[in-house]
Design an enzyme around this catalytic site. Structure first.
Site, short mmCIF file in Angstrom:
data_model
loop_
_atom_site.label_atom_id
_atom_site.label_comp_id
_atom_site.label_asym_id
_atom_site.label_seq_id
_atom_site.Cartn_x
_atom_site.Cartn_y
_atom_site.Cartn_z
N ARG A 51 0.82 -1.21 0.00
CA ARG A 51 0.00 0.00 0.00
C ARG A 51 0.86 1.26 0.00
NH1 ARG A 51 -1.78 -3.92 3.05
NH2 ARG A 51 -3.96 -4.51 3.33
N ASN A 94 -5.55 4.69 1.85
CA ASN A 94 -4.19 4.15 1.98
C ASN A 94 -3.16 5.04 1.31
OD1 ASN A 94 -4.31 1.73 3.51
ND2 ASN A 94 -5.43 0.75 1.82
N ARG A 98 -9.13 -9.63 10.79
CA ARG A 98 -8.63 -10.71 9.92
C ARG A 98 -7.90 -11.77 10.74
NH1 ARG A 98 -6.87 -6.35 5.30
NH2 ARG A 98 -8.83 -6.46 4.14
N HIS A 100 -0.81 -0.36 9.12
CA HIS A 100 -1.86 -1.00 8.35
C HIS A 100 -1.24 -1.36 7.01
CE1 HIS A 100 -5.43 -2.09 6.22
NE2 HIS A 100 -5.21 -1.15 5.32
N THR A 105 -11.17 -4.45 -1.70
CA THR A 105 -11.75 -4.85 -0.42
C THR A 105 -12.67 -3.72 0.02
OG1 THR A 105 -10.17 -3.81 1.09
CG2 THR A 105 -9.55 -5.95 0.21
P1 NAD Z 1 -11.44 3.57 -5.91
O1 NAD Z 1 -10.22 3.89 -6.71
O2 NAD Z 1 -12.43 2.63 -6.47
O3 NAD Z 1 -12.21 4.92 -5.56
C1 NAD Z 1 -11.58 6.08 -5.18
C2 NAD Z 1 -12.62 7.19 -5.27
O4 NAD Z 1 -12.02 8.40 -4.77
C3 NAD Z 1 -13.13 7.47 -6.69
O5 NAD Z 1 -14.54 7.48 -6.70
C4 NAD Z 1 -12.54 8.85 -6.99
O6 NAD Z 1 -13.36 9.62 -7.85
C5 NAD Z 1 -12.48 9.44 -5.59
N1 NAD Z 1 -11.55 10.58 -5.49
C6 NAD Z 1 -10.28 10.66 -5.93
N2 NAD Z 1 -9.76 11.86 -5.63
C7 NAD Z 1 -10.71 12.55 -4.97
C8 NAD Z 1 -10.79 13.84 -4.41
N3 NAD Z 1 -9.76 14.69 -4.46
N4 NAD Z 1 -11.93 14.22 -3.82
C9 NAD Z 1 -12.99 13.39 -3.76
N5 NAD Z 1 -12.98 12.15 -4.27
C10 NAD Z 1 -11.86 11.73 -4.88
O7 NAD Z 1 -10.92 3.07 -4.48
P2 NAD Z 1 -11.67 2.19 -3.36
O8 NAD Z 1 -11.56 0.75 -3.71
O9 NAD Z 1 -13.01 2.76 -3.06
O10 NAD Z 1 -10.69 2.46 -2.13
C11 NAD Z 1 -10.60 3.76 -1.60
C12 NAD Z 1 -9.39 3.89 -0.67
O11 NAD Z 1 -9.60 3.10 0.50
C13 NAD Z 1 -8.07 3.40 -1.28
O12 NAD Z 1 -7.01 4.26 -0.91
C14 NAD Z 1 -7.90 2.04 -0.64
O13 NAD Z 1 -6.57 1.60 -0.62
C15 NAD Z 1 -8.43 2.34 0.74
N6 NAD Z 1 -8.77 1.18 1.56
C16 NAD Z 1 -8.37 1.22 2.85
C17 NAD Z 1 -8.66 0.18 3.69
C18 NAD Z 1 -8.19 0.24 5.11
O14 NAD Z 1 -8.22 -0.74 5.84
N7 NAD Z 1 -7.75 1.40 5.59
C19 NAD Z 1 -9.40 -0.93 3.23
C20 NAD Z 1 -9.82 -0.93 1.90
C21 NAD Z 1 -9.50 0.14 1.06
#
Ligand code: NAD
Length: 318
Positions: free
Chosen positions: A93, A125, A156, A180, A234
């Site tokens: 990540r 992330n 998990r 994480h 996820t």
């Molecule tokens: P994704 O790429 O499908 O969606 C990202 C979204 O963010 C898109 O809809 C995009 O338009 C929007 N976006 C981008 N820049 C933006 C901005 N400046 N303002 C507003 N919106 C904006 O990603 P996803 O699968 O939904 O995952 C989102 C994030 O969550 C990722 O960084 C992923 O790694 C993280 N994540 C974290 C965990 C955790 O445990 N912390 C778990 C799963 C996913």
């Protein structure tokens, strides 16, 4: 003034939409505003979930596309904006650091125009990098910024361990701490299981082969990439984690859960955010605990610090 029932979700793709639907199903809000760079996506998600409000299983929650002005009276702001690791990509990540640091800065510079009172739940992330950036680069109360951190790895871990023994994961008490991501580690010294004692489990279950702790730790890291490679992303587990934190804060529970925040001298660390157990109340993070770690666990925490710091340095974050 703060509307205790109002949540703003920023980023409404896989993760944001899952968080939206769990908050709605668990009745943790009375109003939810959705913001995304792609506002059509936000509008679509708002409409789709709003259609469910006709069901007797739903509380009639007002769900709508929003703007940053919605942060003015929000009780919670959940940040899920920015790309994720995609299927087949390098499983780390931290490589998202530069891109998502920029996105976090642009989002937070909007948020601080309207509020310093909302509890901010960070999900984007690399989680510890994102949490550190918004906590240290903006004038926002640090106790009100919480990174979901290793709570997800903790869930998990409980699942993996109890799959092994065919038992309810809620029987496990014990925590995954650190980063994480790839430097998450099990604080084995904290693990207990239904009061049976982790060291005696194999005996109780008549297992001849002793539990291989290294394998458990490997699979709790790998399982995230398995989900990504199998379904593309996820979202369900992390949505549950987000709701767990919202509930603890909304209900002023004083629950202790592992989550990420900027280290404030715990273990001598200050230049990163990492997950350790922290107490949550309506005021946010009210205490953090320096768990007594075994030597090899301490080494892993130091390794996590180095990895997160290197990613911050790489993204030009002081
Ligand atoms: P994704 O790429 O499908 O969606 C990202 C979204 O963010 C898109 O809809 C995009 O338009 C929007 N976006 C981008 N820049 C933006 C901005 N400046 N303002 C507003 N919106 C904006 O990603 P996803 O699968 O939904 O995952 C989102 C994030 O969550 C990722 O960084 C992923 O790694 C993280 N994540 C974290 C965990 C955790 O445990 N912390 C778990 C799963 C996913």
């Amino acid at each position: 003034s703060v509307n205790r029932g109002k949540v703003v979700i920023i980023g409404t793709s896989n993760v944001g939409s899952a968080v939206l639907n769990k908050i709605a199903d668990f009745q943790l809000a009375s109003e939810i505003a959705l913001i995304d760079l792609d506002m059509d996506r936000a509008r679509g998600e708002a409409l789709d979930t709003s259609h469910a409000m006709s069901s007797p299983y739903c509380t009639n929650i007002k769900i709508h596309p929003g703007t940053y002005e919605d942060c003015r009276d929000a009780a919670f702001i959940v940040i899920t904006a920015g790309p994720s690791i995609l299927p087949g990509e390098t499983p780390d990540r931290l490589k998202l650091a530069s891109t998502n640091t920029k996105i976090m800065r642009s989002i937070f510079s909007e948020i601080v125009k309207y509020t310093k009172e909302a509890m901010v739940i960070m999900i984007t992330n690399p989680l510890d990098v994102a949490t550190y950036v918004v906590s240290t680069e903006f004038d926002y109360p640090r106790e009100k910024i919480l990174g979901t951190g290793t709570m997800l790895e903790t869930y998990r871990f409980r699942y993996i361990l109890t799959e092994h023994y065919a038992m309810d994961p809620k029987n496990i008490h014990g925590y995954v701490l650190g980063e994480h991501g790839n430097d998450a580690f099990v604080a084995w010294s904290t693990v207990n299981c239904a009061g049976l004692g982790i060291d005696h489990l194999d005996e109780y279950f008549h297992f001849e082969k002793k539990l291989n702790r290294h394998d458990v730790e490997q699979s709790l890291i790998q399982t995230a990439y398995d989900v990504i490679n199998l379904k593309g992303f996820t979202n369900t587990g992390i949505a549950m984690v987000a709701c767990r934190f919202i509930k603890a804060i909304l209900y002023n529970e004083h629950t202790i859960l592992p989550c990420s925040a900027v280290m404030n001298g715990e273990y001598g660390m200050r230049d990163v955010a990492l997950s350790i157990p922290r107490m949550l109340s309506q005021d946010g993070i009210v205490r953090s605990f320096e768990v007594r770690l075994a030597d090899e666990e301490m080494e892993k925490l130091c390794h996590a610090q180095k990895s997160v710091r290197a990613a911050l340095d790489g993204a030009g974050v002081k």
